[in-house]
Scaffold this motif. Structure first.
Motif, PDB file in Angstrom:
ATOM      1  N   ALA A 159       0.852  -1.189   0.000  1.00  0.00           N
ATOM      2  CA  ALA A 159       0.000   0.000   0.000  1.00  0.00           C
ATOM      3  C   ALA A 159       0.884   1.233   0.000  1.00  0.00           C
ATOM      4  CB  ALA A 159      -0.932   0.007   1.209  1.00  0.00           C
ATOM      5  N   SER A 160       0.373   2.326  -0.603  1.00  0.00           N
ATOM      6  CA  SER A 160       1.159   3.555  -0.674  1.00  0.00           C
ATOM      7  C   SER A 160       0.240   4.763  -0.762  1.00  0.00           C
ATOM      8  CB  SER A 160       2.085   3.511  -1.898  1.00  0.00           C
ATOM      9  OG  SER A 160       2.899   4.655  -1.953  1.00  0.00           O
ATOM     10  N   TYR A 161       0.705   5.869  -0.167  1.00  0.00           N
ATOM     11  CA  TYR A 161       0.015   7.155  -0.289  1.00  0.00           C
ATOM     12  C   TYR A 161       1.052   8.212  -0.626  1.00  0.00           C
ATOM     13  CZ  TYR A 161      -2.214  11.566   0.894  1.00  0.00           C
ATOM     14  OH  TYR A 161      -2.682  12.855   0.836  1.00  0.00           O
ATOM     15  N   GLY A 162       0.731   9.047  -1.616  1.00  0.00           N
ATOM     16  CA  GLY A 162       1.640  10.116  -1.993  1.00  0.00           C
ATOM     17  C   GLY A 162       0.905  11.430  -2.177  1.00  0.00           C
ATOM     18  N   GLN A 163       1.583  12.528  -1.811  1.00  0.00           N
ATOM     19  CA  GLN A 163       1.032  13.867  -2.019  1.00  0.00           C
ATOM     20  C   GLN A 163       2.113  14.762  -2.607  1.00  0.00           C
ATOM     21  OE1 GLN A 163      -1.694  15.645   0.885  1.00  0.00           O
ATOM     22  NE2 GLN A 163      -0.422  17.469   0.896  1.00  0.00           N
ATOM     23  N   GLN A 164       1.727  15.502  -3.626  1.00  0.00           N
ATOM     24  CA  GLN A 164       2.660  16.365  -4.344  1.00  0.00           C
ATOM     25  C   GLN A 164       2.126  17.788  -4.388  1.00  0.00           C
ATOM     26  OE1 GLN A 164       2.561  15.938  -8.607  1.00  0.00           O
ATOM     27  NE2 GLN A 164       4.735  16.381  -8.837  1.00  0.00           N
ATOM     28  N   ARG A 165       3.017  18.752  -4.162  1.00  0.00           N
ATOM     29  CA  ARG A 165       2.684  20.168  -4.318  1.00  0.00           C
ATOM     30  C   ARG A 165       3.545  20.720  -5.444  1.00  0.00           C
ATOM     31  NH1 ARG A 165      -0.403  22.310  -0.292  1.00  0.00           N
ATOM     32  NH2 ARG A 165       0.299  24.435  -0.743  1.00  0.00           N
ATOM     33  N   VAL A 166       2.891  21.327  -6.432  1.00  0.00           N
ATOM     34  CA  VAL A 166       3.564  21.811  -7.634  1.00  0.00           C
ATOM     35  C   VAL A 166       3.410  23.319  -7.727  1.00  0.00           C
ATOM     36  CG1 VAL A 166       3.677  21.685 -10.143  1.00  0.00           C
ATOM     37  CG2 VAL A 166       3.123  19.638  -8.826  1.00  0.00           C
ATOM     38  N   ARG A 167       4.524  24.018  -7.957  1.00  0.00           N
ATOM     39  CA  ARG A 167       4.504  25.469  -8.172  1.00  0.00           C
ATOM     40  C   ARG A 167       5.047  25.763  -9.565  1.00  0.00           C
ATOM     41  NH1 ARG A 167       6.812  29.290  -3.607  1.00  0.00           N
ATOM     42  NH2 ARG A 167       4.894  28.456  -2.692  1.00  0.00           N
ATOM     43  N   LEU A 168       4.285  26.532 -10.335  1.00  0.00           N
ATOM     44  CA  LEU A 168       4.679  26.886 -11.691  1.00  0.00           C
ATOM     45  C   LEU A 168       4.998  28.367 -11.772  1.00  0.00           C
ATOM     46  CD1 LEU A 168       2.024  24.868 -13.735  1.00  0.00           C
ATOM     47  CD2 LEU A 168       4.391  24.234 -13.272  1.00  0.00           C
ATOM     48  N   ASP A 169       6.014  28.695 -12.550  1.00  0.00           N
ATOM     49  CA  ASP A 169       6.428  30.081 -12.723  1.00  0.00           C
ATOM     50  C   ASP A 169       5.281  30.899 -13.311  1.00  0.00           C
ATOM     51  OD1 ASP A 169       8.001  32.283 -12.734  1.00  0.00           O
ATOM     52  OD2 ASP A 169       9.336  31.639 -14.350  1.00  0.00           O
ATOM     53  N   GLY A 170       4.916  31.998 -12.668  1.00  0.00           N
ATOM     54  CA  GLY A 170       3.869  32.877 -13.162  1.00  0.00           C
ATOM     55  C   GLY A 170       2.468  32.471 -12.778  1.00  0.00           C
ATOM     56  N   VAL A 171       2.309  31.365 -12.026  1.00  0.00           N
ATOM     57  CA  VAL A 171       0.989  30.898 -11.602  1.00  0.00           C
ATOM     58  C   VAL A 171       0.869  31.080 -10.094  1.00  0.00           C
ATOM     59  CG1 VAL A 171      -0.587  28.945 -11.471  1.00  0.00           C
ATOM     60  CG2 VAL A 171       0.876  29.243 -13.487  1.00  0.00           C
ATOM     61  N   ALA A 172      -0.183  31.726  -9.663  1.00  0.00           N
ATOM     62  CA  ALA A 172      -0.371  31.979  -8.235  1.00  0.00           C
ATOM     63  C   ALA A 172      -0.799  30.705  -7.518  1.00  0.00           C
ATOM     64  CB  ALA A 172      -1.426  33.063  -8.039  1.00  0.00           C
ATOM     65  N   GLY A 173      -0.199  30.464  -6.347  1.00  0.00           N
ATOM     66  CA  GLY A 173      -0.590  29.318  -5.542  1.00  0.00           C
ATOM     67  C   GLY A 173       0.001  28.008  -6.020  1.00  0.00           C
ATOM     68  N   ASP A 174      -0.007  27.017  -5.127  1.00  0.00           N
ATOM     69  CA  ASP A 174       0.499  25.684  -5.443  1.00  0.00           C
ATOM     70  C   ASP A 174      -0.651  24.761  -5.800  1.00  0.00           C
ATOM     71  OD1 ASP A 174       2.934  26.682  -4.774  1.00  0.00           O
ATOM     72  OD2 ASP A 174       3.124  25.580  -2.887  1.00  0.00           O
ATOM     73  N   ALA A 175      -0.394  23.859  -6.750  1.00  0.00           N
ATOM     74  CA  ALA A 175      -1.344  22.793  -7.062  1.00  0.00           C
ATOM     75  C   ALA A 175      -1.030  21.587  -6.187  1.00  0.00           C
ATOM     76  CB  ALA A 175      -1.258  22.417  -8.531  1.00  0.00           C
ATOM     77  N   THR A 176      -2.058  20.883  -5.738  1.00  0.00           N
ATOM     78  CA  THR A 176      -1.884  19.702  -4.886  1.00  0.00           C
ATOM     79  C   THR A 176      -2.433  18.471  -5.589  1.00  0.00           C
ATOM     80  OG1 THR A 176      -2.078  21.024  -2.867  1.00  0.00           O
ATOM     81  CG2 THR A 176      -2.414  18.652  -2.658  1.00  0.00           C
ATOM     82  N   ASN A 177      -1.586  17.449  -5.704  1.00  0.00           N
ATOM     83  CA  ASN A 177      -1.966  16.177  -6.318  1.00  0.00           C
ATOM     84  C   ASN A 177      -1.827  15.067  -5.284  1.00  0.00           C
ATOM     85  OD1 ASN A 177      -2.204  17.539  -8.822  1.00  0.00           O
ATOM     86  ND2 ASN A 177      -0.020  17.253  -9.206  1.00  0.00           N
ATOM     87  N   LYS A 178      -2.798  14.164  -5.249  1.00  0.00           N
ATOM     88  CA  LYS A 178      -2.797  13.081  -4.275  1.00  0.00           C
ATOM     89  C   LYS A 178      -3.017  11.740  -4.978  1.00  0.00           C
ATOM     90  CE  LYS A 178      -4.697  16.046  -0.625  1.00  0.00           C
ATOM     91  NZ  LYS A 178      -5.808  16.230   0.356  1.00  0.00           N
ATOM     92  N   MET A 179      -2.415  10.697  -4.393  1.00  0.00           N
ATOM     93  CA  MET A 179      -2.560   9.364  -4.967  1.00  0.00           C
ATOM     94  C   MET A 179      -2.491   8.327  -3.852  1.00  0.00           C
ATOM     95  SD  MET A 179      -0.230   7.457  -7.857  1.00  0.00           S
ATOM     96  CE  MET A 179      -0.448   5.691  -8.177  1.00  0.00           C
ATOM     97  N   VAL A 180      -3.366   7.319  -3.929  1.00  0.00           N
ATOM     98  CA  VAL A 180      -3.339   6.197  -3.009  1.00  0.00           C
ATOM     99  C   VAL A 180      -3.420   4.911  -3.816  1.00  0.00           C
ATOM    100  CG1 VAL A 180      -5.850   6.249  -2.657  1.00  0.00           C
ATOM    101  CG2 VAL A 180      -4.371   5.176  -0.935  1.00  0.00           C
ATOM    102  N   SER A 181      -2.715   3.878  -3.388  1.00  0.00           N
ATOM    103  CA  SER A 181      -2.703   2.630  -4.145  1.00  0.00           C
ATOM    104  C   SER A 181      -2.556   1.440  -3.210  1.00  0.00           C
ATOM    105  CB  SER A 181      -1.565   2.620  -5.171  1.00  0.00           C
ATOM    106  OG  SER A 181      -0.314   2.820  -4.532  1.00  0.00           O
TER     107      SER A 181
END
Length: 333
Positions: free
Chosen positions: A272-294
């Motif tokens: 089993a696994s759980y992952g969370q990612q926060r992505v910041r892009l140049d020129g884009v306000a705020g971070d995107a959050t991606n989640k995955m469980v398997s």
């Protein structure tokens, strides 16, 4: 001979060399591989049949040169079981997995050629699905977002994991500590800063505890940091990892944290696994959050053959949630 049975000249020469080498130089040569195929429904809702994990064919060898010195080589290619085509056919080289020759002694092992970089050769140990399961591995989907090992070494396409034209060093085991280094003396031809790639990893593995710290910078200036840890107790293990990747000197960056576990019950292993990612892009306000469980399960019919099933669920920022699942069989030889 029928044209369809003819092999490319380079492959033919390699096979001949592998079959004649033992008699000529008294070397040990091994033919090995991993065959993986299954039926799965991918995250794009497409039904597929083929490799879920990885399939490869490898030729490796060692020659005892005396005085504690050995010569080594490894040639390994990857392919898709469903079609028989090379993995990434048209972009990746034939010996995509590895093509190295080296020397090994009490001081460690040095190889020259193409292989997994120092960091990538170790970080898979801290993913519950070994960073190869395209359905269930959180590392496969969330780690190293902005940091290919080379932006253009696959005939102009990015390569994640393998360093071409590299020098690789693996140290002896010093009380559980090992050091892994790789670098290329050649400057990159990919877009970005004109530089040389370097990669390093330090591991500690003793008893129930395993840890790793890794760093990689490709020739274009992208930077990758990795930290991992595992603790084993009885039939169970807990795995943790952290990855930070950054594209050159830009604001594009990704931070990923994952936690996973395995538990063995006789011939069956649960994962089993759980992952969370926060992505910041140049020129884009705020971070995107991606989640995955398997989750997944493997049942070993023997030491070399297993049946398995995998299920993955992803919820990425500003995208509908999606699920993938599959069942497969793997055989090592």
């Amino acid at each position: 001979m029928h044209p369809s049975l003819r092999l490319p000249l380079g492959v033919t020469a390699t096979l001949l060399a592998c079959t004649t080498l033992p008699a000529a130089a008294q070397s040990g040569v091994t033919v090995s591989g991993y065959l993986d195929a299954g039926m799965y429904r991918d995250y794009d809702k497409t039904n597929r049949l083929g490799t879920i994990q990885r399939s490869n064919l490898a030729f490796s060898g060692v020659e005892d040169l005396g005085h504690g010195l050995k010569a080594t080589f490894r040639l390994s290619t990857r392919f898709e079981m469903g079609t028989g085509a090379m993995e990434g056919q048209g972009s990746k080289p034939f010996w995509h997995d590895e093509s190295t020759v080296g020397l090994q002694g009490a001081w460690g092992h040095v190889r020259l050629g193409r292989a997994l970089s120092a960091m990538w050769s170790q970080e898979w140990k801290y993913d519950a699905f070994s960073n190869v399961n395209r359905i269930a591995s959180t590392a496969w989907h969330l780690a190293h977002t902005f940091t290919p090992t080379d932006r253009a070494s696959n005939n102009g396409d990015p390569e994640y994991g393998r360093m071409a034209n590299g020098i690789f060093y693996d140290s002896p085991n010093w009380g559980g500590v090992t050091v892994h280094l790789s670098a290329s003396p050649e400057r990159t031809t990919a877009p970005g800063r004109d530089g040389r790639a370097v990669s390093a990893a330090v591991n500690y593995d003793q008893g129930a505890v395993g840890t790793m710290l890794g760093y990689e910078r490709n020739g274009s200036g992208d930077k990758d940091w990795f930290a991992g840890g595992t603790y084993r107790f009885g039939a169970a293990a807990v795995l943790l990892s952290y990855n930070h990747s950054q594209a050159g000197d830009s604001a594009d960056r990704s931070r990923m944290v994952s936690v996973g576990g395995t538990y063995a019950i006789d011939a069956t292993t649960l994962r089993a696994s759980y992952g969370q990612q926060r992505v910041r892009l140049d020129g884009v306000a705020g971070d995107a959050t991606n989640k995955m469980v398997s989750v997944g399960a493997e049942h070993h019919l023997s030491k070399r053959t297993m049946l398995y099933t995998s299920l993955g669920y992803q919820r990425f920022d500003q995208q509908p949630s999606r699920t993938a699942w599959g069942v497969g069989m793997a055989h090592a030889f």
